[in-house]
Design an enzyme around this catalytic site. Structure first.
Site, PDB file in Angstrom:
ATOM      1  N   ASP A  50       8.833  32.232  10.328  1.00  0.00           N
ATOM      2  CA  ASP A  50       8.174  30.849  10.343  1.00  0.00           C
ATOM      3  C   ASP A  50       7.705  30.751  11.664  1.00  0.00           C
ATOM      4  OD1 ASP A  50       8.296  28.107   9.159  1.00  0.00           O
ATOM      5  OD2 ASP A  50       9.029  27.865  11.079  1.00  0.00           O
ATOM      6  N   TYR A  55       3.443  27.215  18.684  1.00  0.00           N
ATOM      7  CA  TYR A  55       4.426  28.045  19.294  1.00  0.00           C
ATOM      8  C   TYR A  55       3.597  29.067  19.964  1.00  0.00           C
ATOM      9  CZ  TYR A  55       7.269  26.184  15.301  1.00  0.00           C
ATOM     10  OH  TYR A  55       7.770  25.308  14.388  1.00  0.00           O
ATOM     11  N   LYS A  80       1.456  27.124  10.609  1.00  0.00           N
ATOM     12  CA  LYS A  80       1.068  25.742  10.616  1.00  0.00           C
ATOM     13  C   LYS A  80       0.028  25.210  11.260  1.00  0.00           C
ATOM     14  CE  LYS A  80       6.242  25.413  10.689  1.00  0.00           C
ATOM     15  NZ  LYS A  80       6.459  26.303  11.607  1.00  0.00           N
ATOM     16  N   HIS A 113       1.651  20.513   9.863  1.00  0.00           N
ATOM     17  CA  HIS A 113       2.965  20.496  10.891  1.00  0.00           C
ATOM     18  C   HIS A 113       3.650  19.209  10.923  1.00  0.00           C
ATOM     19  CE1 HIS A 113       4.625  23.128  14.487  1.00  0.00           C
ATOM     20  NE2 HIS A 113       5.551  22.372  13.996  1.00  0.00           N
TER      21      HIS A 113
HETATM   22  N1  LIG Z   1       8.382  21.805  11.410  1.00  0.00           N
HETATM   23  C1  LIG Z   1       8.908  21.511  12.398  1.00  0.00           C
HETATM   24  O1  LIG Z   1       8.381  20.445  13.151  1.00  0.00           O
HETATM   25  C2  LIG Z   1       9.754  22.408  13.285  1.00  0.00           C
HETATM   26  C3  LIG Z   1      10.691  21.840  14.223  1.00  0.00           C
HETATM   27  C4  LIG Z   1      11.434  22.721  14.811  1.00  0.00           C
HETATM   28  C5  LIG Z   1      11.912  23.866  14.186  1.00  0.00           C
HETATM   29  N2  LIG Z   1      11.166  24.702  13.114  1.00  0.00           N
HETATM   30  C6  LIG Z   1      11.221  25.808  12.917  1.00  0.00           C
HETATM   31  O2  LIG Z   1      12.382  26.080  12.445  1.00  0.00           O
HETATM   32  C7  LIG Z   1      12.990  27.117  13.240  1.00  0.00           C
HETATM   33  C8  LIG Z   1      14.705  26.951  13.469  1.00  0.00           C
HETATM   34  O3  LIG Z   1      14.993  25.628  14.290  1.00  0.00           O
HETATM   35  P1  LIG Z   1      15.540  26.052  15.524  1.00  0.00           P
HETATM   36  O4  LIG Z   1      14.622  27.092  16.465  1.00  0.00           O
HETATM   37  O5  LIG Z   1      15.712  24.689  16.246  1.00  0.00           O
HETATM   38  O6  LIG Z   1      16.809  26.857  14.992  1.00  0.00           O
HETATM   39  P2  LIG Z   1      18.343  26.750  15.305  1.00  0.00           P
HETATM   40  O7  LIG Z   1      18.671  28.103  14.422  1.00  0.00           O
HETATM   41  O8  LIG Z   1      18.944  25.436  14.567  1.00  0.00           O
HETATM   42  O9  LIG Z   1      18.810  26.755  16.707  1.00  0.00           O
HETATM   43  C9  LIG Z   1      18.460  27.765  17.697  1.00  0.00           C
HETATM   44  C10 LIG Z   1      19.086  27.670  18.738  1.00  0.00           C
HETATM   45  O10 LIG Z   1      20.721  27.820  18.447  1.00  0.00           O
HETATM   46  C11 LIG Z   1      21.344  29.051  18.885  1.00  0.00           C
HETATM   47  N3  LIG Z   1      21.977  30.056  18.181  1.00  0.00           N
HETATM   48  C12 LIG Z   1      21.145  30.668  16.952  1.00  0.00           C
HETATM   49  N4  LIG Z   1      22.084  31.393  16.267  1.00  0.00           N
HETATM   50  C13 LIG Z   1      23.561  31.084  16.855  1.00  0.00           C
HETATM   51  C14 LIG Z   1      24.661  31.336  16.716  1.00  0.00           C
HETATM   52  N5  LIG Z   1      24.859  31.955  15.513  1.00  0.00           N
HETATM   53  N6  LIG Z   1      25.557  30.848  17.398  1.00  0.00           N
HETATM   54  C15 LIG Z   1      25.523  30.014  18.466  1.00  0.00           C
HETATM   55  N7  LIG Z   1      24.239  29.724  18.668  1.00  0.00           N
HETATM   56  C16 LIG Z   1      23.118  30.129  18.071  1.00  0.00           C
HETATM   57  C17 LIG Z   1      19.961  29.618  19.559  1.00  0.00           C
HETATM   58  O11 LIG Z   1      20.275  30.429  21.008  1.00  0.00           O
HETATM   59  P3  LIG Z   1      19.718  32.030  21.019  1.00  0.00           P
HETATM   60  O12 LIG Z   1      18.354  32.313  20.859  1.00  0.00           O
HETATM   61  O13 LIG Z   1      20.099  32.078  22.592  1.00  0.00           O
HETATM   62  O14 LIG Z   1      20.757  32.808  20.321  1.00  0.00           O
HETATM   63  C18 LIG Z   1      18.776  28.871  19.707  1.00  0.00           C
HETATM   64  O15 LIG Z   1      19.272  27.910  20.901  1.00  0.00           O
HETATM   65  C19 LIG Z   1      12.216  27.131  14.320  1.00  0.00           C
HETATM   66  O16 LIG Z   1      12.359  28.143  15.211  1.00  0.00           O
HETATM   67  C20 LIG Z   1      10.974  26.641  13.797  1.00  0.00           C
HETATM   68  O17 LIG Z   1      10.356  28.164  13.162  1.00  0.00           O
HETATM   69  C21 LIG Z   1      10.107  23.742  12.725  1.00  0.00           C
END
Ligand SMILES: NC(=O)c1ccc[n+]([C@@H]2O[C@H](COP(=O)([O-])OP(=O)(O)OC[C@H]3O[C@@H](n4cnc5c(N)ncnc54)[C@H](OP(=O)(O)O)[C@@H]3O)[C@@H](O)[C@H]2O)c1
Length: 281
Positions: A50, A55, A80, A113
């Protein structure tokens, strides 16, 4: 290293195309480490990446995709179109640029987006998406952060229902009404920030399910998303966590555990409110 087969199930979208239920996101992953993160994610079994123009790592996305050795046709690539590129011509230029930067002939899914209702260009942008899909620039088209009224407007104006709506969902923001609105229009919900910035890692329903299953809080939460039936994107730049977050298909939460997690919903976002968000950078 050869790549692993994927255990991730697929969902079928309303246009007939299939999408892996669990994907790997690269928000906030700098371009110079995105290639390695994507390569590793694909090798350990993710099959959906994604991305987004915002980004600033589409080059790394493409590099990682090629380096992984996983055939292009086995990987689902999403990008997006950002808020300042709404409108017919700008949206087309954005999609063409993403194709070029990632280095693929076709995208699997492109999303608007955010709706940015203030500038009122999301209907025109959606119509441009329909045309580009007909021309084959992408296989599927969808939206992100659309509320029910935004969804209704593009469907009424165009007669074309988005394949997917990517919205924030986590235990503190469960979005039951928005998930139901997506479902009633035949739109797949895909959850972003699924772990909710770890806000509920120490909550009793999570720690108790983790203790019973021998899984981590993150695995319990990702499994909760899977059992709700929607698609979900997780992110980690750490290889061990990439594997951990994929390892959620060998256990099940009970109905009582699902019900206990449901009580954690307080309706609080980690991100902006789509009805007013208009950030343009
Ligand atoms: N459409 C939109 O407006 C929008 C907005 C936000 C996000 N997104 C998409 O959604 C994706 C996911 O959201 P997100 O990036 O916020 O994801 P998330 O998976 O909820 O959070 C990622 C965070 O959690 C940590 N993490 C991941 N796995 C872990 C585990 N097993 N234990 C403890 N901590 C953990 C990561 O740290 P480390 O990397 O240090 O492991 C990182 O800081 C984004 O990457 C993006 O592609 C879209």
């Amino acid at each position: 290293m050869r790549y692993s087969m994927s255990q991730v199930p697929n969902l079928t979208m309303n246009d007939g195309h299939r999408i892996p239920q669990l994907g790997f996101g690269i928000w906030q992953v700098p371009n110079d480490i995105a290639a390695e993160a994507v390569e590793n994610a694909l090798r350990v079994g993710y099959r959906l990446i994604d991305g987004a123009y915002l980004y600033m790592n589409e080059e790394g996305l493409g590099e990682g995709l090629r380096a992984s050795g996983v055939p292009r046709e086995d990987v689902f690539v999403t990008t997006k179109v950002w808020n300042n590129e709404h409108g017919r011509d700008k949206a087309r230029a954005s999609v063409e640029r993403s194709l070029k930067t990632i280095g693929v002939d076709q995208l699997d899914l492109v999303l608007i987006h955010w709706p940015v209702p203030d500038q009122d260009l999301f209907v025109e942008t959606w119509e441009a998406f329909i045309k580009m899909r007909e021309e084959g620039l992408m296989r599927s088209i969808g939206v992100s952060n659309f509320n029910a009224d935004h969804l209704d407007r593009i469907i009424e104006a165009s007669g074309v229902v988005p394949a997917l709506n990517q919205i924030e969902v986590n235990p503190e923001l469960q979005q039951p009404r928005m998930r139901a609105a997506n479902a009633s229009s035949g739109v797949v919900t895909q959850a972003w920030t699924p772990l909710g910035n770890a806000r509920s890692f120490a909550a009793k329903p999570i720690t108790e399910a983790a203790a019973r299953t021998g899984k981590s809080p993150a695995q319990v939460i990702l499994r909760w998303h899977i059992q709700l039936g929607h698609a979900v994107i997780s992110r980690s730049v750490k290889p061990a966590r990439q594997v951990e977050n994929l390892d959620i298909f060998d256990f099940e939460l009970t109905d009582a555990e699902m019900a206990a997690i449901a009580t954690l919903d307080v309706g609080e976002r980690t991100g902006p409110d789509p009805s007013v968000f208009k950030f343009m950078s």
